[in-house]
Motif scaffolding. Sequence first.
Motif, PDB file in Angstrom:
ATOM      1  N   LYS A 170       5.559   0.621  11.397  1.00 49.04           N
ATOM      2  CA  LYS A 170       5.375  -0.406  10.372  1.00 49.04           C
ATOM      3  C   LYS A 170       4.091  -0.197   9.579  1.00 49.04           C
ATOM      4  O   LYS A 170       4.077  -0.361   8.352  1.00 49.04           O
ATOM      5  CB  LYS A 170       5.363  -1.786  11.026  1.00 49.04           C
ATOM      6  N   TYR A 171       3.010   0.208  10.276  1.00 45.37           N
ATOM      7  CA  TYR A 171       1.694   0.257   9.637  1.00 45.37           C
ATOM      8  C   TYR A 171       1.125   1.667   9.497  1.00 45.37           C
ATOM      9  O   TYR A 171       0.021   1.835   8.966  1.00 45.37           O
ATOM     10  CB  TYR A 171       0.706  -0.613  10.412  1.00 45.37           C
ATOM     11  N   GLY A 172       1.848   2.668   9.962  1.00 46.74           N
ATOM     12  CA  GLY A 172       1.418   4.044   9.767  1.00 46.74           C
ATOM     13  C   GLY A 172       0.094   4.369  10.423  1.00 46.74           C
ATOM     14  O   GLY A 172      -0.209   3.908  11.520  1.00 46.74           O
ATOM     15  N   LYS A 173      -0.728   5.145   9.735  1.00 44.32           N
ATOM     16  CA  LYS A 173      -1.987   5.628  10.298  1.00 44.32           C
ATOM     17  C   LYS A 173      -3.173   4.724   9.973  1.00 44.32           C
ATOM     18  O   LYS A 173      -4.326   5.167   9.979  1.00 44.32           O
ATOM     19  CB  LYS A 173      -2.258   7.057   9.807  1.00 44.32           C
ATOM     20  N   THR A 174      -2.903   3.453   9.719  1.00 43.92           N
ATOM     21  CA  THR A 174      -4.005   2.531   9.424  1.00 43.92           C
ATOM     22  C   THR A 174      -5.077   2.512  10.520  1.00 43.92           C
ATOM     23  O   THR A 174      -6.263   2.369  10.192  1.00 43.92           O
ATOM     24  CB  THR A 174      -3.481   1.108   9.186  1.00 43.92           C
ATOM     25  N   PRO A 175      -4.732   2.641  11.824  1.00 44.12           N
ATOM     26  CA  PRO A 175      -5.795   2.626  12.840  1.00 44.12           C
ATOM     27  C   PRO A 175      -6.799   3.764  12.682  1.00 44.12           C
ATOM     28  O   PRO A 175      -7.920   3.671  13.189  1.00 44.12           O
ATOM     29  CB  PRO A 175      -5.030   2.755  14.165  1.00 44.12           C
ATOM     30  N   LEU A 176      -6.414   4.812  11.985  1.00 45.10           N
ATOM     31  CA  LEU A 176      -7.284   5.978  11.843  1.00 45.10           C
ATOM     32  C   LEU A 176      -8.163   5.915  10.600  1.00 45.10           C
ATOM     33  O   LEU A 176      -9.075   6.733  10.463  1.00 45.10           O
ATOM     34  CB  LEU A 176      -6.441   7.260  11.800  1.00 45.10           C
ATOM     35  N   VAL A 177      -7.908   4.962   9.710  1.00 43.42           N
ATOM     36  CA  VAL A 177      -8.651   4.953   8.443  1.00 43.42           C
ATOM     37  C   VAL A 177      -9.343   3.630   8.129  1.00 43.42           C
ATOM     38  O   VAL A 177     -10.335   3.613   7.399  1.00 43.42           O
ATOM     39  CB  VAL A 177      -7.729   5.346   7.261  1.00 43.42           C
ATOM     40  N   ILE A 178      -8.830   2.510   8.640  1.00 45.70           N
ATOM     41  CA  ILE A 178      -9.450   1.219   8.348  1.00 45.70           C
ATOM     42  C   ILE A 178     -10.771   1.121   9.111  1.00 45.70           C
ATOM     43  O   ILE A 178     -10.800   1.273  10.335  1.00 45.70           O
ATOM     44  CB  ILE A 178      -8.532   0.054   8.750  1.00 45.70           C
ATOM     45  N   PRO A 179     -11.890   0.871   8.430  1.00 45.07           N
ATOM     46  CA  PRO A 179     -13.176   0.741   9.125  1.00 45.07           C
ATOM     47  C   PRO A 179     -13.146  -0.375  10.165  1.00 45.07           C
ATOM     48  O   PRO A 179     -12.370  -1.334  10.057  1.00 45.07           O
ATOM     49  CB  PRO A 179     -14.157   0.418   7.985  1.00 45.07           C
ATOM     50  N   THR A 180     -14.004  -0.249  11.170  1.00 50.70           N
ATOM     51  CA  THR A 180     -13.922  -1.117  12.338  1.00 50.70           C
ATOM     52  C   THR A 180     -14.161  -2.580  12.019  1.00 50.70           C
ATOM     53  O   THR A 180     -13.482  -3.460  12.565  1.00 50.70           O
ATOM     54  CB  THR A 180     -14.900  -0.625  13.417  1.00 50.70           C
ATOM     55  N   ASN A 181     -15.108  -2.885  11.161  1.00 52.38           N
ATOM     56  CA  ASN A 181     -15.379  -4.294  10.848  1.00 52.38           C
ATOM     57  C   ASN A 181     -14.132  -4.982  10.313  1.00 52.38           C
ATOM     58  O   ASN A 181     -13.760  -6.081  10.754  1.00 52.38           O
ATOM     59  CB  ASN A 181     -16.518  -4.412   9.838  1.00 52.38           C
ATOM     60  N   GLU A 182     -13.444  -4.331   9.370  1.00 51.86           N
ATOM     61  CA  GLU A 182     -12.236  -4.914   8.788  1.00 51.86           C
ATOM     62  C   GLU A 182     -11.068  -4.876   9.771  1.00 51.86           C
ATOM     63  O   GLU A 182     -10.214  -5.761   9.774  1.00 51.86           O
ATOM     64  CB  GLU A 182     -11.868  -4.185   7.493  1.00 51.86           C
ATOM     65  N   TRP A 183     -11.032  -3.829  10.598  1.00 55.58           N
ATOM     66  CA  TRP A 183      -9.952  -3.725  11.588  1.00 55.58           C
ATOM     67  C   TRP A 183     -10.027  -4.885  12.574  1.00 55.58           C
ATOM     68  O   TRP A 183      -9.001  -5.479  12.936  1.00 55.58           O
ATOM     69  CB  TRP A 183     -10.053  -2.396  12.322  1.00 55.58           C
ATOM     70  N   ILE A 184     -11.233  -5.238  13.003  1.00 59.80           N
ATOM     71  CA  ILE A 184     -11.405  -6.297  13.998  1.00 59.80           C
ATOM     72  C   ILE A 184     -11.371  -7.682  13.362  1.00 59.80           C
ATOM     73  O   ILE A 184     -10.710  -8.594  13.857  1.00 59.80           O
ATOM     74  CB  ILE A 184     -12.725  -6.099  14.772  1.00 59.80           C
ATOM     75  N   ASN A 185     -12.073  -7.838  12.239  1.00 63.62           N
ATOM     76  CA  ASN A 185     -12.269  -9.169  11.670  1.00 63.62           C
ATOM     77  C   ASN A 185     -11.353  -9.488  10.503  1.00 63.62           C
ATOM     78  O   ASN A 185     -11.207 -10.657  10.131  1.00 63.62           O
ATOM     79  CB  ASN A 185     -13.727  -9.322  11.207  1.00 63.62           C
ATOM     80  N   GLY A 186     -10.748  -8.450   9.899  1.00 65.02           N
ATOM     81  CA  GLY A 186      -9.924  -8.694   8.727  1.00 65.02           C
ATOM     82  C   GLY A 186     -10.765  -9.152   7.546  1.00 65.02           C
ATOM     83  O   GLY A 186     -11.992  -9.040   7.542  1.00 65.02           O
ATOM     84  N   PHE A 187     -10.096  -9.666   6.521  1.00 66.57           N
ATOM     85  CA  PHE A 187     -10.792 -10.245   5.379  1.00 66.57           C
ATOM     86  C   PHE A 187     -11.029 -11.725   5.648  1.00 66.57           C
ATOM     87  O   PHE A 187     -10.115 -12.451   6.053  1.00 66.57           O
ATOM     88  CB  PHE A 187      -9.970 -10.075   4.103  1.00 66.57           C
ATOM     89  N   GLN A 188     -12.242 -12.176   5.401  1.00 66.37           N
ATOM     90  CA  GLN A 188     -12.599 -13.562   5.677  1.00 66.37           C
ATOM     91  C   GLN A 188     -12.469 -14.458   4.449  1.00 66.37           C
ATOM     92  O   GLN A 188     -12.287 -15.667   4.582  1.00 66.37           O
ATOM     93  CB  GLN A 188     -14.041 -13.624   6.202  1.00 66.37           C
ATOM     94  N   LYS A 189     -12.554 -13.890   3.267  1.00 67.40           N
ATOM     95  CA  LYS A 189     -12.496 -14.709   2.049  1.00 67.40           C
ATOM     96  C   LYS A 189     -11.933 -13.860   0.916  1.00 67.40           C
ATOM     97  O   LYS A 189     -11.892 -12.627   0.998  1.00 67.40           O
ATOM     98  CB  LYS A 189     -13.883 -15.243   1.680  1.00 67.40           C
ATOM     99  N   THR A 190     -11.475 -14.527  -0.122  1.00 68.57           N
ATOM    100  CA  THR A 190     -10.936 -13.794  -1.275  1.00 68.57           C
ATOM    101  C   THR A 190     -12.019 -12.917  -1.889  1.00 68.57           C
ATOM    102  O   THR A 190     -13.212 -13.222  -1.842  1.00 68.57           O
ATOM    103  CB  THR A 190     -10.406 -14.783  -2.333  1.00 68.57           C
ATOM    104  N   GLU A 191     -11.568 -11.817  -2.431  1.00 70.74           N
ATOM    105  CA  GLU A 191     -12.389 -10.757  -3.030  1.00 70.74           C
ATOM    106  C   GLU A 191     -13.026  -9.841  -1.976  1.00 70.74           C
ATOM    107  O   GLU A 191     -13.674  -8.847  -2.332  1.00 70.74           O
ATOM    108  CB  GLU A 191     -13.472 -11.322  -3.961  1.00 70.74           C
ATOM    109  N   ASP A 192     -12.858 -10.146  -0.671  1.00 72.92           N
ATOM    110  CA  ASP A 192     -13.259  -9.169   0.346  1.00 72.92           C
ATOM    111  C   ASP A 192     -12.431  -7.910   0.141  1.00 72.92           C
ATOM    112  O   ASP A 192     -11.231  -7.977  -0.209  1.00 72.92           O
ATOM    113  CB  ASP A 192     -13.022  -9.716   1.751  1.00 72.92           C
ATOM    114  N   ASN A 193     -13.042  -6.752   0.342  1.00 76.20           N
ATOM    115  CA  ASN A 193     -12.315  -5.511   0.112  1.00 76.20           C
ATOM    116  C   ASN A 193     -12.805  -4.428   1.057  1.00 76.20           C
ATOM    117  O   ASN A 193     -13.858  -4.562   1.693  1.00 76.20           O
ATOM    118  CB  ASN A 193     -12.462  -5.058  -1.337  1.00 76.20           C
TER     119      ASN A 193
END
Length: 676
Positions: free
Chosen positions: A516-539
């Motif tokens: 479903k999500y492909g190789k996202t675990p290998l490329v998404i930085p750890t902060n975003e991987w763990i915490n996700g986006f907290q507010k709009t315009e986070d990128n």
Amino acid sequence: MERNIIFKPGMTPRELVRSALSLPGIAVTSTGMRDAGQSDFKNRIRIIDLASLAPFYNEMGLFSAECHGGARWHVGIMNRREDPFEEISILRERMPGVLLQTLVRETNMWGYRPYPKNIIEYAVDKVDIDVWRCFSFLNDIRNMRTVMETVMNKGKLFEPSISFTQVNWATNEYYLGVVKDIVELCGGVEEIILCIKDMAGVGSPKRIGNLFDAIKQKYPDLVIQYHRHITDGLALPAILAAAQNGAKIIDAEEDSLTRFYGQAPILGVKAYLEEFGISTNLNGNAVKGAVQKVRDWIGHYDWAESPFKGSDYNVTTHRMPGGAFPSSFEQAENGGFLNLMPYILEMMSLYNKVIKYFDVTPGSQITWVTCSGIINRYSLEGGIGSVKHIIELFNKFVNENNQDLNSMNEEEQDELFALFKSAPEDFRQLILGSYGKLPMGWPKDWVYKSTFGSEWEDKIKERKDLSPIDSLDDEDIELLRANLEDAIGRKSTEEELILYLMHPKDTLGYITFREKYGKTPLVIPTNEWINGFQKTEDNVEFEFQGKPYRIELVSVGAEHSGVIHTVIKCNNKIRVYQVNTERAKKIEIRTAKGPNDVGAPINGNLWRIGNAKRGALKVGDIVHKGEEIANLEAMKMENVVVSPQDGCIKEICAKLNDSVQEGQLLFIVGDCDHKA
């Protein structure tokens, strides 16, 4: 003085052993990529961060990098959504000059149950690793035979390990007997390295020095490596004692990774040994670079640390190993019984004097599940007062009365005979010999009576003295492949099959996620991987296959009927995703009530419907009384569900990989409509 790169992939085992013997001083294995994360961070450190250490490791002058195996394999597919084969490939590319090392639990491999010979051979043959550290939590050397033969036939270095503890029965005579068995198994000392595995960190400096001296006196040409956790606070002097008495390789980890339950800090080890005139084959600048690099990302994992902070000299009695400390506290926190941990550790201290083996996986997990189960049962039945009562009673029996049943009154005996009545299946299999022979022999008869009730004498007659290698029938790998392919709806890869052989339930979850999500675990930085986006315009920005990506959160809609719509912009393209909350759909849970109902014995994950010999079950299949019809996983232990009668499967009431509750209806087994 900077050191040369002496140990390299492609060297034969004999060349590696000779190089270690001729090395002035000692070499170092870094456990930063595996055991450091297992011992203090619940195996949550991601390969995207660990791979940043590879350039430094390539120049560090290490003997090896322990980067694979143990529970990292399991947590990788279950939580981080990373494939251990993927990790090997990444590290091979980024540090081609470093020996890659794995940790294998003999017949348990990278899982938690004994596997038959053909499964072990199949898995070991397919994994590209240079150094194979292999241990038995029972020090039953027979269990290492298949791994040893397969590894040595591949031309890779086999590193048999002795599980160590400091207790009155674990004498030099005992350990020398284990070394003798290892040397005989491996055909000498010329192509192996022996590891002393002090997995809980309980060896006093004097005891460690004495043991290493005794082994080197008997086997002067044997290369010995010392693996030690730091929990008791005495790691550095114990490491010095090992080095002064013949150790040629020491395990350490980056100083910035060191907490309370892993290995000693590598720069500290280097400085301490060199102050005593023992050189280390380390490039100091590269080591410092790795230590500093860890500081760039280690803060992302603060949440994963154990809430039980600080050194704990009491580990010398409860002996919970480093790798089990954080995960056990996590299980206790998730289970709502974190407040009971001191009592569980005290129960473990007493248990260790009754059932004698080494608390390292899977033994540590058996100890933990058994003792936490006892304490939880007493807590539910009578609160903290009841918990304190069983601790006092068991302490009286074990320490004051030297396990003499006749010294206990009739009421106390009855309570002892009920102590293990709810013990997990793996405990039952342990004392029946399914894992191999216990180092000090079988427990006393009262343990069997407590575990099996009126059937205890018959169960003792079933007890096996064989190694699982000799007692387990080969499993049908092609049938297991067919089960996997049926579950995922396509052909499987060899790597997926091996993952499935070790951890069926979590492999299916991993495959579903990655499809479903492909190789996202290998490329998404750890902060975003763990915490996700907290507010709009986070990128977040990253590169994948040479192409730059930018993902931005545009908006999060209001919840309607348990559904939220989220708008994401990816490289300036708008995408809308539907998120179902826990309120989106309510599923009725049926309870086993009738005489033909088969319920879940505990809370757990339904990872198998059927059994290994006949494969998956379906409605209409004939089953027999006592036959395994399902298996639940709870806290890394398997729990068999058996048919209560001869009959046919009338209904299967849960799906594979469901999380089920104790008492939840799993099957309805009734009379067959026709004769078989």
